[in-house]
Enzyme design. Structure first.
Site, PDB file in Angstrom:
ATOM      1  N   HIS A  54      53.132  35.214  32.903  1.00 51.90           N
ATOM      2  CA  HIS A  54      52.995  34.536  31.600  1.00 51.90           C
ATOM      3  C   HIS A  54      52.197  35.396  30.604  1.00 51.90           C
ATOM      4  O   HIS A  54      51.441  36.294  30.993  1.00 51.90           O
ATOM      5  CB  HIS A  54      52.272  33.194  31.796  1.00 51.90           C
ATOM      6  CG  HIS A  54      50.902  33.355  32.368  1.00 51.90           C
ATOM      7  ND1 HIS A  54      49.815  33.739  31.625  1.00 51.90           N
ATOM      8  CD2 HIS A  54      50.448  33.250  33.640  1.00 51.90           C
ATOM      9  CE1 HIS A  54      48.752  33.829  32.384  1.00 51.90           C
ATOM     10  NE2 HIS A  54      49.111  33.550  33.633  1.00 51.90           N
ATOM     11  N   GLY A  55      52.340  35.053  29.305  1.00 51.29           N
ATOM     12  CA  GLY A  55      51.553  35.743  28.272  1.00 51.29           C
ATOM     13  C   GLY A  55      50.055  35.477  28.465  1.00 51.29           C
ATOM     14  O   GLY A  55      49.664  34.536  29.176  1.00 51.29           O
ATOM     15  N   ASN A 111      42.340  34.219  30.106  1.00 51.27           N
ATOM     16  CA  ASN A 111      42.502  35.676  30.305  1.00 51.27           C
ATOM     17  C   ASN A 111      41.738  36.379  29.183  1.00 51.27           C
ATOM     18  O   ASN A 111      41.032  37.362  29.404  1.00 51.27           O
ATOM     19  CB  ASN A 111      43.961  36.108  30.229  1.00 51.27           C
ATOM     20  CG  ASN A 111      44.849  35.596  31.349  1.00 51.27           C
ATOM     21  OD1 ASN A 111      46.040  35.387  31.141  1.00 51.27           O
ATOM     22  ND2 ASN A 111      44.304  35.388  32.541  1.00 51.27           N
ATOM     23  N   GLY A 164      42.843  30.233  37.927  1.00 50.15           N
ATOM     24  CA  GLY A 164      43.437  29.560  39.082  1.00 50.15           C
ATOM     25  C   GLY A 164      44.292  28.380  38.675  1.00 50.15           C
ATOM     26  O   GLY A 164      45.233  28.524  37.906  1.00 50.15           O
ATOM     27  N   ARG A 191      50.712  27.530  30.952  1.00 51.35           N
ATOM     28  CA  ARG A 191      50.829  28.908  30.456  1.00 51.35           C
ATOM     29  C   ARG A 191      52.138  29.564  30.907  1.00 51.35           C
ATOM     30  O   ARG A 191      52.741  30.359  30.168  1.00 51.35           O
ATOM     31  CB  ARG A 191      49.602  29.751  30.842  1.00 51.35           C
ATOM     32  CG  ARG A 191      49.256  29.788  32.341  1.00 51.35           C
ATOM     33  CD  ARG A 191      47.828  30.312  32.504  1.00 51.35           C
ATOM     34  NE  ARG A 191      47.370  30.562  33.863  1.00 51.35           N
ATOM     35  CZ  ARG A 191      46.773  29.676  34.643  1.00 51.35           C
ATOM     36  NH1 ARG A 191      46.604  28.428  34.224  1.00 51.35           N
ATOM     37  NH2 ARG A 191      46.331  30.021  35.849  1.00 51.35           N
ATOM     38  N   GLU A 250      49.410  29.800  40.117  1.00 54.41           N
ATOM     39  CA  GLU A 250      48.472  30.898  40.399  1.00 54.41           C
ATOM     40  C   GLU A 250      47.725  30.593  41.694  1.00 54.41           C
ATOM     41  O   GLU A 250      47.633  29.430  42.117  1.00 54.41           O
ATOM     42  CB  GLU A 250      47.494  31.043  39.215  1.00 54.41           C
ATOM     43  CG  GLU A 250      46.467  32.159  39.361  1.00 54.41           C
ATOM     44  CD  GLU A 250      47.086  33.505  39.713  1.00 54.41           C
ATOM     45  OE1 GLU A 250      47.753  33.606  40.768  1.00 54.41           O
ATOM     46  OE2 GLU A 250      46.891  34.460  38.947  1.00 54.41           O
ATOM     47  N   LYS A 294      34.368  36.383  34.694  1.00 59.19           N
ATOM     48  CA  LYS A 294      34.573  37.463  35.673  1.00 59.19           C
ATOM     49  C   LYS A 294      33.449  38.502  35.563  1.00 59.19           C
ATOM     50  O   LYS A 294      32.994  39.054  36.562  1.00 59.19           O
ATOM     51  CB  LYS A 294      35.954  38.094  35.481  1.00 59.19           C
ATOM     52  CG  LYS A 294      37.072  37.110  35.829  1.00 59.19           C
ATOM     53  CD  LYS A 294      38.490  37.607  35.637  1.00 59.19           C
ATOM     54  CE  LYS A 294      39.452  36.421  35.800  1.00 59.19           C
ATOM     55  NZ  LYS A 294      40.859  36.710  35.730  1.00 59.19           N
ATOM     56  N   HIS A 338      52.622  33.852  37.758  1.00 59.88           N
ATOM     57  CA  HIS A 338      51.228  34.262  37.530  1.00 59.88           C
ATOM     58  C   HIS A 338      50.915  35.587  38.229  1.00 59.88           C
ATOM     59  O   HIS A 338      51.669  36.018  39.123  1.00 59.88           O
ATOM     60  CB  HIS A 338      50.301  33.173  38.067  1.00 59.88           C
ATOM     61  CG  HIS A 338      50.554  31.844  37.428  1.00 59.88           C
ATOM     62  ND1 HIS A 338      49.810  31.361  36.379  1.00 59.88           N
ATOM     63  CD2 HIS A 338      51.513  30.913  37.670  1.00 59.88           C
ATOM     64  CE1 HIS A 338      50.287  30.180  36.006  1.00 59.88           C
ATOM     65  NE2 HIS A 338      51.323  29.881  36.776  1.00 59.88           N
ATOM     66  N   GLY A 339      49.760  36.159  37.846  1.00 58.71           N
ATOM     67  CA  GLY A 339      49.386  37.466  38.379  1.00 58.71           C
ATOM     68  C   GLY A 339      49.459  37.529  39.895  1.00 58.71           C
ATOM     69  O   GLY A 339      50.110  38.407  40.479  1.00 58.71           O
TER      70      GLY A 339
END
Ligand SMILES: O=C(O)[C@@H](COP(=O)(O)O)OP(=O)(O)O
Length: 266
Positions: free
Chosen positions: A18-19, A24, A31, A69, A96, A107, A194-195
């Site tokens: 996703h963008g 982010n 999550g 997202r 995710e 983070k 997701h990532g």
């Protein structure tokens, strides 16, 4: 039409993370928290749609998670490629990875507190889960009581934290039992996820070792293509081919690598 081969034993799957989401952008662990796209993420979703359209891909079915997202990115792409009514399957199995107790934390601050190495293990290792989310966690109720999970996961499988390995234990059955048969039947498939859920599928497809998966970072909003044989193995040289402008792809990959220590990104 690109992605539309005469050889029926070749199968095309396009995937997109996703963008950029608001979290982010702010460098916060998301999550299963349902965070929307940032303004940049909305542009990335449009750009992903334009790129896919310019590459000539059309799809028979799309898959996404139940998180906004990913859904909004998918809707944006489908509108851009003139397939707004495409059949879409949504599943929590493509969510995710659950970031456990880290959910909602910065983070950067987490790296300052626990050290870069520990945070890298939590974020990128194969089998080290973050600490579990306890019932008094600020996002516990919001996630556990969300009506979108009424149909699953059931109590036994509802995660409180997931390593990449644990994430694979729900994404790969979905890939093998739900998406795979459609791909094999000749349908062209789009997956917006997701990532880390995508890292788990890529690890499987490309047979990446538990150690090497550490180094795979997925940029937001950049579509990539797999061409698979009948056994759903990538054809030689047909793994994870990013679509679009090379400089944009390179920058997006660098941005995501550097995210760990970055401050607010606009
Ligand atoms: O949960 C999150 O914070 C990010 C990934 O984070 P990292 O694993 O890159 O820290 O997930 P996504 O934005 O793809 O939904």
């Amino acid at each position: 039409m690109a992605g539309c081969c005469n050889d029926s034993s070749n199968h095309v799957v396009v995937m997109v993370r996703h963008g950029q989401s608001e979290w982010n952008r702010q460098n916060i662990f998301s999550g299963w928290v349902d965070i929307g796209l940032s303004p940049k993420g909305k542009h990335e979703a449009i750009a992903a749609g334009v790129t896919i359209k310019n590459s000539g891909y059309k799809f028979h079915i799309a898959y996404t998670s139940v998180l906004t997202r990913a859904e909004v990115t998918l809707d944006t792409i489908l509108n851009r490629i003139d397939q707004p009514n495409l059949e879409v399957v949504r599943s929590w199995r493509l969510n995710e990875r659950h970031y456990g107790a880290l959910t909602g934390l910065s983070k950067t601050e987490t790296a300052n507190k626990f050290g870069e190495e520990q945070v890298k293990l939590w974020r990128r290792s194969y089998d080290v889960p973050p600490p579990p989310m306890q019932e008094d966690h600020p996002y516990y109720k919001q996630i556990r009581e969300d009506p979108r999970y009424a149909e699953g996961p059931d109590d036994g499988e509802f995660p409180s934290s997931e390593s990449l390995k644990m994430t694979s234990e729900r994404t790969l059955p979905f890939w093998k039992q739900t998406i795979g048969p459609e791909v094999r039947s000749g349908k062209r498939v789009l997956i917006v996820s997701h990532g880390n859920s995508l890292r788990s599928i890529i690890k499987h497809l490309d047979r990446i070792s538990d150690a090497d998966i550490n180094n795979l970072n997925l940029p937001t909003g950049i579509p990539f293509v797999y061409t698979l044989d009948d056994k759903l193995h990538p054809l030689p040289g047909e793994s994870m081919k990013f679509l679009g402008d090379e400089a944009v792809i390179k920058k997006a990959i660098e941005d995501v690598k550097n995210q760990r220590r970055s401050t607010l990104k606009k």
